[in-house]
Design a protein around this motif. Structure first.
Motif, PDB file in Angstrom:
ATOM      1  N   VAL A  22      11.579 -11.640 -27.253  1.00  0.00           N
ATOM      2  CA  VAL A  22      12.458 -10.559 -26.802  1.00  0.00           C
ATOM      3  C   VAL A  22      11.650  -9.521 -26.019  1.00  0.00           C
ATOM      4  CG1 VAL A  22      13.965  -8.675 -27.569  1.00  0.00           C
ATOM      5  CG2 VAL A  22      14.126 -10.910 -28.651  1.00  0.00           C
ATOM      6  N   GLY A  23      10.435  -9.243 -26.466  1.00  0.00           N
ATOM      7  CA  GLY A  23       9.580  -8.296 -25.757  1.00  0.00           C
ATOM      8  C   GLY A  23       9.254  -8.752 -24.349  1.00  0.00           C
ATOM      9  N   TRP A  24       8.886 -10.029 -24.203  1.00  0.00           N
ATOM     10  CA  TRP A  24       8.584 -10.556 -22.859  1.00  0.00           C
ATOM     11  C   TRP A  24       9.817 -10.561 -21.972  1.00  0.00           C
ATOM     12  CZ3 TRP A  24       4.100 -10.435 -20.884  1.00  0.00           C
ATOM     13  CH2 TRP A  24       2.952 -10.609 -21.655  1.00  0.00           C
ATOM     14  N   LEU A  25      10.986 -10.907 -22.537  1.00  0.00           N
ATOM     15  CA  LEU A  25      12.225 -10.889 -21.745  1.00  0.00           C
ATOM     16  C   LEU A  25      12.583  -9.471 -21.315  1.00  0.00           C
ATOM     17  CD1 LEU A  25      14.387 -13.498 -23.697  1.00  0.00           C
ATOM     18  CD2 LEU A  25      13.280 -13.786 -21.471  1.00  0.00           C
ATOM     19  N   SER A  26      12.409  -8.520 -22.210  1.00  0.00           N
ATOM     20  CA  SER A  26      12.684  -7.127 -21.888  1.00  0.00           C
ATOM     21  C   SER A  26      11.719  -6.608 -20.823  1.00  0.00           C
ATOM     22  CB  SER A  26      12.577  -6.285 -23.166  1.00  0.00           C
ATOM     23  OG  SER A  26      12.741  -4.931 -22.897  1.00  0.00           O
ATOM     24  N   LEU A  27      10.467  -6.951 -20.954  1.00  0.00           N
ATOM     25  CA  LEU A  27       9.469  -6.549 -19.954  1.00  0.00           C
ATOM     26  C   LEU A  27       9.802  -7.149 -18.590  1.00  0.00           C
ATOM     27  CD1 LEU A  27       6.702  -5.123 -19.458  1.00  0.00           C
ATOM     28  CD2 LEU A  27       5.663  -7.344 -19.940  1.00  0.00           C
ATOM     29  N   ALA A  28      10.146  -8.431 -18.562  1.00  0.00           N
ATOM     30  CA  ALA A  28      10.483  -9.101 -17.300  1.00  0.00           C
ATOM     31  C   ALA A  28      11.746  -8.507 -16.671  1.00  0.00           C
ATOM     32  CB  ALA A  28      10.665 -10.598 -17.529  1.00  0.00           C
ATOM     33  N   ALA A  29      12.746  -8.210 -17.494  1.00  0.00           N
ATOM     34  CA  ALA A  29      13.996  -7.639 -16.966  1.00  0.00           C
ATOM     35  C   ALA A  29      13.750  -6.251 -16.376  1.00  0.00           C
ATOM     36  CB  ALA A  29      15.050  -7.565 -18.072  1.00  0.00           C
ATOM     37  N   GLY A  30      12.981  -5.427 -17.063  1.00  0.00           N
ATOM     38  CA  GLY A  30      12.693  -4.086 -16.553  1.00  0.00           C
ATOM     39  C   GLY A  30      11.913  -4.123 -15.250  1.00  0.00           C
ATOM     40  N   LEU A  31      10.902  -4.978 -15.192  1.00  0.00           N
ATOM     41  CA  LEU A  31      10.124  -5.092 -13.952  1.00  0.00           C
ATOM     42  C   LEU A  31      10.957  -5.672 -12.813  1.00  0.00           C
ATOM     43  CD1 LEU A  31       6.681  -6.279 -15.378  1.00  0.00           C
ATOM     44  CD2 LEU A  31       7.328  -3.995 -14.581  1.00  0.00           C
ATOM     45  N   ALA A  32      11.886  -6.582 -13.140  1.00  0.00           N
ATOM     46  CA  ALA A  32      12.769  -7.146 -12.113  1.00  0.00           C
ATOM     47  C   ALA A  32      13.702  -6.080 -11.542  1.00  0.00           C
ATOM     48  CB  ALA A  32      13.571  -8.303 -12.693  1.00  0.00           C
ATOM     49  N   ILE A  33      14.226  -5.227 -12.410  1.00  0.00           N
ATOM     50  CA  ILE A  33      15.100  -4.145 -11.935  1.00  0.00           C
ATOM     51  C   ILE A  33      14.333  -3.226 -10.996  1.00  0.00           C
ATOM     52  CG2 ILE A  33      16.377  -2.079 -12.658  1.00  0.00           C
ATOM     53  CD1 ILE A  33      17.082  -3.615 -15.243  1.00  0.00           C
ATOM     54  N   ILE A  34      13.119  -2.866 -11.392  1.00  0.00           N
ATOM     55  CA  ILE A  34      12.302  -1.989 -10.548  1.00  0.00           C
ATOM     56  C   ILE A  34      11.978  -2.668  -9.215  1.00  0.00           C
ATOM     57  CG2 ILE A  34      10.031  -0.883 -10.354  1.00  0.00           C
ATOM     58  CD1 ILE A  34      10.179  -0.473 -13.433  1.00  0.00           C
ATOM     59  N   ALA A  35      11.606  -3.942  -9.247  1.00  0.00           N
ATOM     60  CA  ALA A  35      11.248  -4.661  -8.020  1.00  0.00           C
ATOM     61  C   ALA A  35      12.442  -4.818  -7.091  1.00  0.00           C
ATOM     62  CB  ALA A  35      10.664  -6.027  -8.369  1.00  0.00           C
ATOM     63  N   LEU A  36      13.597  -5.170  -7.638  1.00  0.00           N
ATOM     64  CA  LEU A  36      14.794  -5.323  -6.800  1.00  0.00           C
ATOM     65  C   LEU A  36      15.189  -3.996  -6.174  1.00  0.00           C
ATOM     66  CD1 LEU A  36      16.946  -7.721  -9.007  1.00  0.00           C
ATOM     67  CD2 LEU A  36      15.799  -8.271  -6.861  1.00  0.00           C
ATOM     68  N   LEU A  56      18.403   5.906 -10.100  1.00  0.00           N
ATOM     69  CA  LEU A  56      18.824   5.599 -11.474  1.00  0.00           C
ATOM     70  C   LEU A  56      18.399   4.194 -11.875  1.00  0.00           C
ATOM     71  CD1 LEU A  56      22.352   7.258 -11.595  1.00  0.00           C
ATOM     72  CD2 LEU A  56      20.209   8.089 -12.575  1.00  0.00           C
ATOM     73  N   TYR A  57      18.341   3.278 -10.919  1.00  0.00           N
ATOM     74  CA  TYR A  57      17.832   1.934 -11.225  1.00  0.00           C
ATOM     75  C   TYR A  57      16.352   1.988 -11.601  1.00  0.00           C
ATOM     76  CZ  TYR A  57      22.022  -0.581  -9.762  1.00  0.00           C
ATOM     77  OH  TYR A  57      23.286  -1.084  -9.674  1.00  0.00           O
ATOM     78  N   LEU A  58      15.607   2.852 -10.942  1.00  0.00           N
ATOM     79  CA  LEU A  58      14.197   3.008 -11.299  1.00  0.00           C
ATOM     80  C   LEU A  58      14.071   3.524 -12.730  1.00  0.00           C
ATOM     81  CD1 LEU A  58      11.170   3.053 -10.619  1.00  0.00           C
ATOM     82  CD2 LEU A  58      11.531   5.365  -9.716  1.00  0.00           C
ATOM     83  N   LEU A  59      14.865   4.525 -13.076  1.00  0.00           N
ATOM     84  CA  LEU A  59      14.824   5.066 -14.436  1.00  0.00           C
ATOM     85  C   LEU A  59      15.272   4.030 -15.463  1.00  0.00           C
ATOM     86  CD1 LEU A  59      16.202   8.660 -13.791  1.00  0.00           C
ATOM     87  CD2 LEU A  59      13.844   7.968 -14.219  1.00  0.00           C
ATOM     88  N   ALA A  60      16.300   3.248 -15.116  1.00  0.00           N
ATOM     89  CA  ALA A  60      16.759   2.199 -16.027  1.00  0.00           C
ATOM     90  C   ALA A  60      15.686   1.134 -16.212  1.00  0.00           C
ATOM     91  CB  ALA A  60      18.041   1.564 -15.494  1.00  0.00           C
ATOM     92  N   GLY A  61      15.003   0.764 -15.135  1.00  0.00           N
ATOM     93  CA  GLY A  61      13.927  -0.218 -15.226  1.00  0.00           C
ATOM     94  C   GLY A  61      12.777   0.266 -16.088  1.00  0.00           C
ATOM     95  N   ILE A  62      12.444   1.546 -15.953  1.00  0.00           N
ATOM     96  CA  ILE A  62      11.383   2.123 -16.777  1.00  0.00           C
ATOM     97  C   ILE A  62      11.811   2.142 -18.243  1.00  0.00           C
ATOM     98  CG2 ILE A  62      10.144   4.271 -17.278  1.00  0.00           C
ATOM     99  CD1 ILE A  62      10.123   4.780 -14.237  1.00  0.00           C
ATOM    100  N   ALA A  63      13.061   2.484 -18.505  1.00  0.00           N
ATOM    101  CA  ALA A  63      13.557   2.527 -19.883  1.00  0.00           C
ATOM    102  C   ALA A  63      13.562   1.134 -20.521  1.00  0.00           C
ATOM    103  CB  ALA A  63      14.959   3.123 -19.911  1.00  0.00           C
ATOM    104  N   VAL A  64      14.015   0.132 -19.769  1.00  0.00           N
ATOM    105  CA  VAL A  64      14.048  -1.238 -20.305  1.00  0.00           C
ATOM    106  C   VAL A  64      12.630  -1.742 -20.540  1.00  0.00           C
ATOM    107  CG1 VAL A  64      14.674  -3.621 -19.757  1.00  0.00           C
ATOM    108  CG2 VAL A  64      16.290  -1.787 -19.308  1.00  0.00           C
ATOM    109  N   THR A  65      11.729  -1.456 -19.603  1.00  0.00           N
ATOM    110  CA  THR A  65      10.335  -1.864 -19.768  1.00  0.00           C
ATOM    111  C   THR A  65       9.703  -1.145 -20.958  1.00  0.00           C
ATOM    112  OG1 THR A  65      10.159  -2.256 -17.398  1.00  0.00           O
ATOM    113  CG2 THR A  65       8.099  -2.024 -18.609  1.00  0.00           C
ATOM    114  N   GLY A  66      10.034   0.119 -21.137  1.00  0.00           N
ATOM    115  CA  GLY A  66       9.496   0.885 -22.251  1.00  0.00           C
ATOM    116  C   GLY A  66       9.960   0.375 -23.607  1.00  0.00           C
ATOM    117  N   THR A  67      11.185  -0.135 -23.676  1.00  0.00           N
ATOM    118  CA  THR A  67      11.672  -0.657 -24.953  1.00  0.00           C
ATOM    119  C   THR A  67      10.924  -1.934 -25.356  1.00  0.00           C
ATOM    120  OG1 THR A  67      13.459  -1.910 -23.910  1.00  0.00           O
ATOM    121  CG2 THR A  67      13.988   0.305 -24.695  1.00  0.00           C
TER     122      THR A  67
END
Length: 79
Positions: A22-36, A56-67
């Motif tokens: 779950v941690g790796w999936l969350s990290l990948a999803a957050g970085l994908a949001i930031i990259a897109l 707001l997508y940048l903030l959401a990506g940071i939040a998802v990556t942080g979790t």
């Protein structure tokens, strides 16, 4: 102290294997949001996320990556 707790270090906590997944999936999803989001800013005329580029997508990506830190056990308290 019960017999099952003898010799056990209470500061050592081992998380189950699925927490890492779950941690790796969350990290990948957050970085994908930031990259897109950044890709939409650099390349004009393409929309990869609903609503186009937004900070707001940048903030959401940071939040998802942080979790993902919690899932990797970085927030566990060592007593």
């Amino acid at each position: 102290m019960g017999s099952s707790e003898k010799g056990r270090n209470p500061a050592l906590r081992i998380r189950p294997g699925w927490h890492r997944v779950v941690g790796w999936l969350s990290l990948a999803a957050g970085l994908a949001i930031i990259a897109l989001n950044d890709t939409m800013q650099l390349a004009s005329g393409i929309t990869l996320l609903p609503g186009g580029h937004s900070e707001l997508y940048l903030l959401a990506g940071i939040a998802v990556t942080g979790t993902s830190l919690w899932w990797f056990g970085w927030m566990d308290r060592a007593e």
